[in-house]
Design an enzyme around this catalytic site. Structure first.
Site: not given
Ligand code: AMP
Length: 220
Positions: A128, A161, A172
């Site tokens: 990605r 990223r 993750r």
């Molecule tokens: P994502 O783009 O949804 O994969 O989010 C990237 C990162 O943002 C995650 O690995 C978390 O560190 C943080 N993050 C996003 N959504 C949440 C959430 N609902 N609660 C806590 N951390 C979040």
């Protein structure tokens, strides 16, 4: 009928599918990851705090994300529907979401759960690329930009990223299994979950999701 959550592990295609669903139904796509990254790039106090957790592949504290969501959901455009992407990620967040929606006299209709194997996720995330300027998403194998490393939309540089690096991806996935999988049980017990095969290309997954939603909306 269009108050939706999209659920699934990192790299399962939540962002891409939600954008498609949001476009078709004319509803806002609310991504906590995107909202957090906006704060990080603007270097707000909020963003600086969140970045520490994001860089390690850990969840940002509930108090921060709940506040973000409460603001986003209170906007009038959310009354006709929304698709939440990346939230709730813990049972505590799911409970908080219920409280926020109760205050707004709204409720979740469906949780779209995208199923993708760990192997496919690791392959997808390592290939990605995102535009550093406008956030457009590409994949070096399945959806490459016209010119390597350059965004088709704005000409910005395409990057991996920080949290898509293999060592962070592993973290993750572990965080997802530990913290987020119980969220699915929360919604299964409320009979809200639509299980969808998230493997294959974007067009195939998009069609599966839209067909399932149409069917459910016809029945209800
Ligand atoms: P994502 O783009 O949804 O994969 O989010 C990237 C990162 O943002 C995650 O690995 C978390 O560190 C943080 N993050 C996003 N959504 C949440 C959430 N609902 N609660 C806590 N951390 C979040």
């Amino acid at each position: 009928m269009k108050h939706l959550i999209i659920f699934g592990p990192p790299g399962s295609g939540k962002g891409t599918v939600s954008q498609e669903v949001a476009k078709v139904y004319g509803i806002p796509h609310i991504s906590t990851g995107d909202l957090l990254r906006e704060h990080v790039s603007k270097k707000t106090t909020f963003g600086l705090k969140a970045k520490e957790y994001m860089d390690r592949g850990e969840l940002v504290p509930n108090s921060l994300v709940n506040e973000l969501m409460e603001d986003a959901l209170a906007k009038s455009e959310c009354r006709k529907g929304f698709i939440l992407d990346g939230y709730p990620r813990t049972v505590e967040q799911a409970e908080e979401l219920e409280k926020i929606l109760n205050k707004l006299n709204l409720h979740i209709d469906w949780v779209i759960n995208l199923n993708v194997s760990d192997e496919e996720i690791i392959r997808r995330l390592s290939t990605r690329r995102v535009c550093k300027v406008c956030g457009a998403v590409y994949n070096t194998v399945t959806n490459p930009s016209k010119k390597e490393g350059v965004c088709d939309v704005c000409g910005g540089p395409l990057i991996l990223r920080d949290d898509d690096k293999p060592e962070v991806v592993k973290n993750r996935l572990q965080t997802y299994a530990k913290m987020s999988a119980p969220v699915l049980s929360y919604y299964i017990s409320r009979q809200k979950v639509l299980n969808i095969d998230g493997s294959g290309d974007v067009a195939t997954v998009r069609a599966r999701v839209l067909n399932t939603l149409e069917e459910k909306m016809r029945v209800k």
